[in-house]
Design a protein around this motif. Structure first.
Motif, PDB file in Angstrom:
ATOM      1  N   ILE A 233       0.838  -1.202   0.000  1.00  0.00           N
ATOM      2  CA  ILE A 233       0.000   0.000   0.000  1.00  0.00           C
ATOM      3  C   ILE A 233       0.873   1.252   0.000  1.00  0.00           C
ATOM      4  O   ILE A 233       0.643   2.193  -0.779  1.00  0.00           O
ATOM      5  CB  ILE A 233      -0.953  -0.016   1.217  1.00  0.00           C
ATOM      6  CG1 ILE A 233      -2.018  -1.092   1.030  1.00  0.00           C
ATOM      7  CG2 ILE A 233      -1.604   1.355   1.421  1.00  0.00           C
ATOM      8  CD1 ILE A 233      -2.833  -1.367   2.285  1.00  0.00           C
ATOM      9  N   LEU A 234       1.867   1.275   0.860  1.00  0.00           N
ATOM     10  CA  LEU A 234       2.719   2.460   0.951  1.00  0.00           C
ATOM     11  C   LEU A 234       3.488   2.684  -0.343  1.00  0.00           C
ATOM     12  O   LEU A 234       3.662   3.832  -0.783  1.00  0.00           O
ATOM     13  CB  LEU A 234       3.674   2.323   2.138  1.00  0.00           C
ATOM     14  CG  LEU A 234       3.004   2.368   3.514  1.00  0.00           C
ATOM     15  CD1 LEU A 234       4.015   2.024   4.608  1.00  0.00           C
ATOM     16  CD2 LEU A 234       2.386   3.741   3.769  1.00  0.00           C
ATOM     17  N   ARG A 235       3.945   1.612  -0.988  1.00  0.00           N
ATOM     18  CA  ARG A 235       4.652   1.768  -2.272  1.00  0.00           C
ATOM     19  C   ARG A 235       3.717   2.270  -3.360  1.00  0.00           C
ATOM     20  O   ARG A 235       4.097   3.131  -4.181  1.00  0.00           O
ATOM     21  CB  ARG A 235       5.297   0.439  -2.685  1.00  0.00           C
ATOM     22  CG  ARG A 235       6.507   0.067  -1.848  1.00  0.00           C
ATOM     23  CD  ARG A 235       7.270  -1.090  -2.450  1.00  0.00           C
ATOM     24  NE  ARG A 235       6.495  -2.317  -2.481  1.00  0.00           N
ATOM     25  CZ  ARG A 235       6.408  -3.185  -1.454  1.00  0.00           C
ATOM     26  NH1 ARG A 235       7.053  -2.942  -0.327  1.00  0.00           N
ATOM     27  NH2 ARG A 235       5.697  -4.288  -1.581  1.00  0.00           N
ATOM     28  N   VAL A 267      -8.044  -3.929   2.778  1.00  0.00           N
ATOM     29  CA  VAL A 267      -7.206  -2.787   2.411  1.00  0.00           C
ATOM     30  C   VAL A 267      -7.660  -1.538   3.155  1.00  0.00           C
ATOM     31  O   VAL A 267      -6.838  -0.750   3.651  1.00  0.00           O
ATOM     32  CB  VAL A 267      -7.210  -2.569   0.883  1.00  0.00           C
ATOM     33  CG1 VAL A 267      -6.551  -1.241   0.514  1.00  0.00           C
ATOM     34  CG2 VAL A 267      -6.478  -3.725   0.195  1.00  0.00           C
ATOM     35  N   LEU A 268      -8.980  -1.349   3.262  1.00  0.00           N
ATOM     36  CA  LEU A 268      -9.475  -0.222   4.041  1.00  0.00           C
ATOM     37  C   LEU A 268      -8.990  -0.312   5.485  1.00  0.00           C
ATOM     38  O   LEU A 268      -8.592   0.696   6.089  1.00  0.00           O
ATOM     39  CB  LEU A 268     -11.001  -0.186   4.000  1.00  0.00           C
ATOM     40  CG  LEU A 268     -11.676   0.861   4.897  1.00  0.00           C
ATOM     41  CD1 LEU A 268     -11.256   2.276   4.506  1.00  0.00           C
ATOM     42  CD2 LEU A 268     -13.201   0.717   4.849  1.00  0.00           C
ATOM     43  N   ALA A 269      -9.024  -1.506   6.063  1.00  0.00           N
ATOM     44  CA  ALA A 269      -8.557  -1.671   7.443  1.00  0.00           C
ATOM     45  C   ALA A 269      -7.089  -1.289   7.568  1.00  0.00           C
ATOM     46  O   ALA A 269      -6.680  -0.636   8.539  1.00  0.00           O
ATOM     47  CB  ALA A 269      -8.780  -3.113   7.891  1.00  0.00           C
ATOM     48  N   HIS A 270      -6.270  -1.692   6.592  1.00  0.00           N
ATOM     49  CA  HIS A 270      -4.859  -1.279   6.602  1.00  0.00           C
ATOM     50  C   HIS A 270      -4.736   0.241   6.507  1.00  0.00           C
ATOM     51  O   HIS A 270      -3.933   0.862   7.223  1.00  0.00           O
ATOM     52  CB  HIS A 270      -4.126  -1.916   5.422  1.00  0.00           C
ATOM     53  CG  HIS A 270      -3.581  -3.277   5.706  1.00  0.00           C
ATOM     54  ND1 HIS A 270      -2.600  -3.510   6.638  1.00  0.00           N
ATOM     55  CD2 HIS A 270      -3.874  -4.479   5.156  1.00  0.00           C
ATOM     56  CE1 HIS A 270      -2.299  -4.803   6.662  1.00  0.00           C
ATOM     57  NE2 HIS A 270      -3.064  -5.411   5.770  1.00  0.00           N
ATOM     58  N   LEU A 271      -5.516   0.854   5.623  1.00  0.00           N
ATOM     59  CA  LEU A 271      -5.431   2.305   5.438  1.00  0.00           C
ATOM     60  C   LEU A 271      -5.828   3.057   6.708  1.00  0.00           C
ATOM     61  O   LEU A 271      -5.188   4.050   7.079  1.00  0.00           O
ATOM     62  CB  LEU A 271      -6.311   2.725   4.263  1.00  0.00           C
ATOM     63  CG  LEU A 271      -5.798   2.314   2.881  1.00  0.00           C
ATOM     64  CD1 LEU A 271      -6.909   2.432   1.847  1.00  0.00           C
ATOM     65  CD2 LEU A 271      -4.591   3.159   2.476  1.00  0.00           C
ATOM     66  N   ILE A 272      -6.880   2.593   7.375  1.00  0.00           N
ATOM     67  CA  ILE A 272      -7.289   3.252   8.619  1.00  0.00           C
ATOM     68  C   ILE A 272      -6.185   3.148   9.662  1.00  0.00           C
ATOM     69  O   ILE A 272      -5.876   4.113  10.378  1.00  0.00           O
ATOM     70  CB  ILE A 272      -8.602   2.630   9.135  1.00  0.00           C
ATOM     71  CG1 ILE A 272      -9.762   2.996   8.197  1.00  0.00           C
ATOM     72  CG2 ILE A 272      -8.910   3.093  10.559  1.00  0.00           C
ATOM     73  CD1 ILE A 272     -11.049   2.256   8.483  1.00  0.00           C
ATOM     74  N   LEU A 274      -2.939   2.767   9.049  1.00  0.00           N
ATOM     75  CA  LEU A 274      -1.840   3.641   8.610  1.00  0.00           C
ATOM     76  C   LEU A 274      -2.169   5.112   8.836  1.00  0.00           C
ATOM     77  O   LEU A 274      -1.288   5.912   9.185  1.00  0.00           O
ATOM     78  CB  LEU A 274      -1.546   3.376   7.128  1.00  0.00           C
ATOM     79  CG  LEU A 274      -0.866   2.039   6.811  1.00  0.00           C
ATOM     80  CD1 LEU A 274      -0.941   1.746   5.318  1.00  0.00           C
ATOM     81  CD2 LEU A 274       0.585   2.043   7.278  1.00  0.00           C
ATOM     82  N   GLU A 275      -3.428   5.469   8.650  1.00  0.00           N
ATOM     83  CA  GLU A 275      -3.851   6.853   8.891  1.00  0.00           C
ATOM     84  C   GLU A 275      -3.664   7.219  10.364  1.00  0.00           C
ATOM     85  O   GLU A 275      -3.169   8.316  10.683  1.00  0.00           O
ATOM     86  CB  GLU A 275      -5.310   7.013   8.482  1.00  0.00           C
ATOM     87  CG  GLU A 275      -5.853   8.430   8.608  1.00  0.00           C
ATOM     88  CD  GLU A 275      -7.312   8.515   8.198  1.00  0.00           C
ATOM     89  OE1 GLU A 275      -7.684   9.494   7.528  1.00  0.00           O
ATOM     90  OE2 GLU A 275      -8.090   7.597   8.558  1.00  0.00           O
ATOM     91  N   ARG A 276      -4.037   6.323  11.258  1.00  0.00           N
ATOM     92  CA  ARG A 276      -3.848   6.582  12.688  1.00  0.00           C
ATOM     93  C   ARG A 276      -2.380   6.792  13.023  1.00  0.00           C
ATOM     94  O   ARG A 276      -2.043   7.546  13.927  1.00  0.00           O
ATOM     95  CB  ARG A 276      -4.375   5.396  13.503  1.00  0.00           C
ATOM     96  CG  ARG A 276      -5.879   5.252  13.543  1.00  0.00           C
ATOM     97  CD  ARG A 276      -6.216   3.999  14.330  1.00  0.00           C
ATOM     98  NE  ARG A 276      -7.633   3.683  14.286  1.00  0.00           N
ATOM     99  CZ  ARG A 276      -8.132   2.468  14.380  1.00  0.00           C
ATOM    100  NH1 ARG A 276      -7.309   1.430  14.520  1.00  0.00           N
ATOM    101  NH2 ARG A 276      -9.429   2.264  14.348  1.00  0.00           N
ATOM    102  N   ARG A 277      -1.524   6.111  12.313  1.00  0.00           N
ATOM    103  CA  ARG A 277      -0.077   6.194  12.577  1.00  0.00           C
ATOM    104  C   ARG A 277       0.599   7.306  11.788  1.00  0.00           C
ATOM    105  O   ARG A 277       1.823   7.432  11.816  1.00  0.00           O
ATOM    106  CB  ARG A 277       0.558   4.843  12.257  1.00  0.00           C
ATOM    107  CG  ARG A 277       0.144   3.749  13.244  1.00  0.00           C
ATOM    108  CD  ARG A 277       0.185   2.358  12.642  1.00  0.00           C
ATOM    109  NE  ARG A 277       1.446   2.064  11.997  1.00  0.00           N
ATOM    110  CZ  ARG A 277       1.644   1.061  11.154  1.00  0.00           C
ATOM    111  NH1 ARG A 277       0.631   0.257  10.833  1.00  0.00           N
ATOM    112  NH2 ARG A 277       2.820   0.862  10.616  1.00  0.00           N
TER     113      ARG A 277
END
Length: 290
Positions: A233-235, A267-272, A274-277
């Protein structure tokens, strides 16, 4: 999702003895989300705990009564409130008089189409268990381990007499678990995996899929897999802002189309998370690197 090829389906409704204190009965509810079906586990010999009675299915209920064979049921134990795990509690309680114990009832509004099993909104335990709580019978004890992530109320149950762990849907024997916000939380899921990795359980008996004979190895693999997805996701976002569907297209090449909605939720769960972090942020319908 990432999954192993399905073997020939095991027989539904039959009692499979896994070890002297543990047997299982497979429910007839196979699907892309349940694999060969939900596995109900029976713990004990003289008296029993029944873990996750499964869907409200008359054939499965009758199979469980045959497996119980008139023995007293000390507790009907629930790992979480999805419709493939907890609806069978009602008929089983009516037949046995046993209390329903385990996961708390959870009722949340969603922020998008659900891809995992729907909530069992009628699930109503007699006793909610938290970390460290136990239920016991003759020669067996089940200790609750809070493992939120797949759902906010998910519990696993350790059987200290044999070193077994009933992992519900947190760790499965065939696929990674779906983590679908808002009830599913990726940060909680990862923390729960770390908690299990620090334990020394001998074997996992999951709600779906075969027994996990080397559980620490699998848990390390699941943690690595999720970190790999996070890195993807980050890449992707380092190149250009993207929506979730566009990310899933790049990340899940060749996935069964029926599982694409579930992949989008993870993917949404990962994004949320990552957003918190502070690693990503939302910009309208797309996500961008922070």
């Amino acid at each position: 999702m990432d999954e192993t090829p399905a073997p020939p389906p095991p027989p539904t409704g039959q009692v499979i003895v896994l070890e002297p204190l543990v047997a299982r009965v497979l429910a007839p509810n196979p699907s892309p989300f349940t694999y060969t079906g939900t596995q109900t586990h029976l713990v004990g010999t003289a008296d029993l705990a029944v873990i996750d009675p499964g869907p409200a299915d008359a054939a499965h209920h009758q199979a469980l009564l045959r497996a119980i064979a008139g023995r007293p049921v000390t507790a009907i134990v629930v790992t979480h409130h999805h419709r493939d795990h907890s609806p069978g509690t009602r008929a089983l309680q009516a037949a046995t008089g046993a209390p329903i114990v385990g996961a708390a009832p959870v009722f949340l509004a969603d922020d998008g189409p659900r891809a995992d099993a729907a909530f069992d909104t009628d699930y109503s335990p007699d006793r909610v268990l938290i970390e460290g709580d136990t239920v016991a019978g003759e020669g067996w004890t089940l200790a609750a381990i809070a493992t939120p992530g797949h759902t906010g109320n998910h519990l696993a149950f350790a059987l200290p007499e044999t070193g077994a762990l009933f992992s519900g849907d947190h760790v499965m024997g065939w696929s990674t678990s779906i983590v679908s916000p808002p009830d599913g939380d990726m940060g909680d899921y990862m923390a729960s995996l770390e908690k299990l990795l620090a334990r020394e359980d001998r074997v996992y008996y999951p709600g779906h899929g075969e027994a996990v004979e080397r559980p620490q190895r699998l848990v390390r693999g699941l943690l690595g897999h999720r970190r790999q997805r996070e890195g993807q996701i980050l890449r992707l976002l380092a190149d250009v802002p993207r929506g979730i569907a566009a990310m899933v297209e790049k990340m899940y090449v060749g996935l069964d189309p029926r599982l694409l909605p579930a992949a989008e939720r993870s993917v949404l769960a990962h994004l949320i998370d990552l957003e918190r972090r502070g690693r990503v942020r939302r910009d309208g319908a797309v996500w961008v690197a922070a």
